[in-house]
Write an enzyme that holds these catalytic residues in place. Structure first.
Site, PDB file in Angstrom:
ATOM      1  N   GLU A 116      44.630  38.949  36.286  1.00 37.85           N
ATOM      2  CA  GLU A 116      45.054  38.255  37.411  1.00 37.85           C
ATOM      3  C   GLU A 116      46.528  37.492  37.262  1.00 37.85           C
ATOM      4  OE1 GLU A 116      42.167  35.597  39.265  1.00 37.85           O
ATOM      5  OE2 GLU A 116      40.337  36.777  38.166  1.00 37.85           O
ATOM      6  N   TYR A 117      47.111  37.539  38.159  1.00 32.16           N
ATOM      7  CA  TYR A 117      48.596  36.723  38.303  1.00 32.16           C
ATOM      8  C   TYR A 117      49.511  37.704  37.427  1.00 32.16           C
ATOM      9  CZ  TYR A 117      45.835  32.943  40.315  1.00 32.16           C
ATOM     10  OH  TYR A 117      45.044  32.184  41.089  1.00 32.16           O
ATOM     11  N   TRP A 168      29.857  37.005  42.782  1.00 31.24           N
ATOM     12  CA  TRP A 168      30.505  36.273  41.816  1.00 31.24           C
ATOM     13  C   TRP A 168      29.853  34.638  42.229  1.00 31.24           C
ATOM     14  CZ3 TRP A 168      33.179  35.775  37.453  1.00 31.24           C
ATOM     15  CH2 TRP A 168      33.524  34.431  36.814  1.00 31.24           C
ATOM     16  N   GLU A 173      44.198  32.998  23.634  1.00 29.69           N
ATOM     17  CA  GLU A 173      43.616  32.022  22.831  1.00 29.69           C
ATOM     18  C   GLU A 173      43.467  30.816  23.286  1.00 29.69           C
ATOM     19  OE1 GLU A 173      44.331  33.606  18.415  1.00 29.69           O
ATOM     20  OE2 GLU A 173      46.133  33.694  19.629  1.00 29.69           O
ATOM     21  N   MET A 207      37.920  41.051  45.183  1.00 30.64           N
ATOM     22  CA  MET A 207      37.656  39.660  44.741  1.00 30.64           C
ATOM     23  C   MET A 207      37.805  38.937  46.348  1.00 30.64           C
ATOM     24  SD  MET A 207      39.302  38.773  41.030  1.00 30.64           S
ATOM     25  CE  MET A 207      40.878  39.611  41.424  1.00 30.64           C
ATOM     26  N   THR A 208      36.845  39.442  47.320  1.00 34.92           N
ATOM     27  CA  THR A 208      36.988  38.871  48.674  1.00 34.92           C
ATOM     28  C   THR A 208      36.174  37.613  48.635  1.00 34.92           C
ATOM     29  OG1 THR A 208      35.299  40.526  49.200  1.00 34.92           O
ATOM     30  CG2 THR A 208      37.395  40.949  49.530  1.00 34.92           C
ATOM     31  N   TYR A 209      36.844  36.448  48.106  1.00 35.29           N
ATOM     32  CA  TYR A 209      36.433  35.352  48.223  1.00 35.29           C
ATOM     33  C   TYR A 209      37.630  34.191  47.826  1.00 35.29           C
ATOM     34  CZ  TYR A 209      34.891  37.301  43.800  1.00 35.29           C
ATOM     35  OH  TYR A 209      34.786  37.919  42.629  1.00 35.29           O
ATOM     36  N   GLU A 210      37.355  32.890  47.947  1.00 37.06           N
ATOM     37  CA  GLU A 210      38.321  32.103  47.571  1.00 37.06           C
ATOM     38  C   GLU A 210      39.156  31.718  48.526  1.00 37.06           C
ATOM     39  OE1 GLU A 210      38.515  29.694  44.134  1.00 37.06           O
ATOM     40  OE2 GLU A 210      36.668  29.720  45.416  1.00 37.06           O
TER      41      GLU A 210
END
Length: 434
Positions: A215-216, A404, A172, A278-281
């Site tokens: 994530e995480y 993305w 939230e 998620m092949t970036y960053e």
């Protein structure tokens, strides 16, 4: 399709003449805002039509598509100047086919927020198999935190693009929370409530699938997460819906780190209908300047993923953004500024900077000095880097690519993709005049 790299002395007219193409088409295909300002090192997509059609009095796009045996979306893709809209005038020349042979057929997923500019959305939808709409959060009791998605779902369906609900671990407060995920996954009542709410939303909102982006996640919740995806898929499949799972870019099963440890490629790949890498960053906001998605590193992730997940389930991530770092980079203090790939090229031109290309990363970059004299380093994507990534998807036999994100229109990306592959379109048959 060929890719031309601007050299000293080039003009848009000399490039068009040298490649024997229409200069207005060259400008349109590459989204060039100022034809009088090209940047050394800038890449341009050169497209050569093989079949064209001249609009006649009384023609509509639907009539033309039916007459020529092509889909309306294919006309939109081959003529981006239409903006995904059916407005045409007599004498207008439409591209029906290009001379580049298609190398395969893949699916394309693109992420967007509900507030995306509608002109950008309509121009992009013809290239997408799926539109993943960001997104729904959740509470500890398994209730959904909704988003204003009705209009964007309806627009996607008009273009025959499958809308995908995105479920994230946003609470939230609007931030990713592994404590929230842990609380839901380890409470049977909350977990079942979340599954029921997701499936009900898929049905009532007419979504075709859900993409779970947790994530995480804590390492101790690894098994609970697998069980959740498995149960969600069973419930969703019973209603004719699919479950996708977004995965951190791992290169080994035991890769350490909070981002990776709970993402079990083999188990989650088996539990879900599709796996989105998620092949970036690699280059990220608070990290040192480098390519966002260097092809050598992306390739390592794909190679590992194929050992754990069937290749026909895998979507490879592709970034659609750039980062600008002020130098010198100071860990813990420096933060890159995000900008579009088109804006990056404009910035290089305004600064009179030469664009260079890293052959290992297969990614362009440049340096410039701002008005205060500060040195900057910018990494972005262009036609060459997009083609390298698309080739990896094709060479590895993957299901498709996942972009993305699509909030800013990137002409070179869509020109390269459209020229080289047929795009899976689940809804073209029922497409009506948009």
């Amino acid at each position: 399709m060929t890719i031309y790299v601007v050299k000293p002395g080039d003009t848009i007219y000399s490039i068009a003449n040298e490649n024997r193409i229409n200069v207005d088409r060259l400008i349109s295909d590459n989204g060039i805002e100022d034809p009088d300002m090209l940047t050394i090192g800038q890449s341009l997509v050169i497209l050569r039509p093989s079949v064209v059609y001249t609009v006649r009095e009384g023609d509509t796009l639907l009539d033309i598509a039916a007459k020529l045996g092509v889909s309306l979306n294919s006309i939109y893709r081959n003529n981006p100047s239409l903006g995904g809209m059916p407005d045409i005038v007599p004498g207008q020349i439409l591209i029906i086919e290009y001379d580049t042979p298609k190398r395969g057929r893949i699916s394309i997923n693109g992420y967007a927020y509900p507030y995306i500019d509608r002109a950008v959305l309509r121009k992009t939808l013809p290239y997408l198999t799926y539109l993943a709409i960001f997104g729904y959060g959740m509470t500890q009791s398994g209730e959904l935190i909704p988003t204003d998605d009705d209009e964007i779902i309806n627009i996607a369906r008009l273009y025959g693009t499958s809308p995908v609900m995105l479920l994230s671990s946003l609470g939230e407060g609007g931030t990713f929370s592994n404590e929230l995920v842990s609380a839901v996954l380890n409470n049977e009542t909350a977990r079942n409530n979340l599954i029921n709410n997701v499936v009900n939303t898929l049905v009532t909102k007419r979504y075709d699938a859900v993409d779970v982006d947790f994530e995480y996640i804590l390492a101790g919740d690894r098994e609970a997460y697998i069980e959740f995806i498995d149960d969600l898929r069973e419930a969703a499949n019973e209603r004719g819906k699919r479950v996708f799972v977004s995965l951190a870019p791992k290169t080994s099963a035991d890769q350490p780190g909070l981002l990776y440890e709970a993402h079990d490629y083999e188990a989650l790949g088996e539990a879900a209908d599709r796996a989105l890498l998620m092949t970036y960053e690699w280059g990220y906001t608070y990290g040192p300047p480098q390519a966002i998605a260097p092809i050598d590193q992306v390739s390592r992730v794909v190679e590992y993923a194929k050992t754990e997940i069937p290749q026909n389930k895998i979507f490879m991530g592709m970034p659609n953004y750039a980062y600008d770092w002020q130098l010198p980079f100071v860990q813990g203090e420096s933060a890159a500024t995000a900008l579009s790939n088109v804006a990056a090229v404009t910035l290089a031109g305004d600064a009179n900077s030469e664009i260079m290309f890293d052959e290992v990363a297969q990614t362009p970059y440049f340096f410039y000095n701002d008005e205060e004299g500060n040195r900057h380093e910018v990494w972005f994507e262009d036609a060459r880097s997009v083609l390298a990534k698309l080739n990896l998807v094709l060479d590895e036999g993957l299901s498709g690519a996942s972009v993305w994100q699509i909030m800013r229109y990137f002409p070179a990306m869509w020109s390269v993709i459209n020229s080289n592959v047929d795009i899976v379109r689940t809804g073209d048959e029922g497409l009506t005049n948009t």
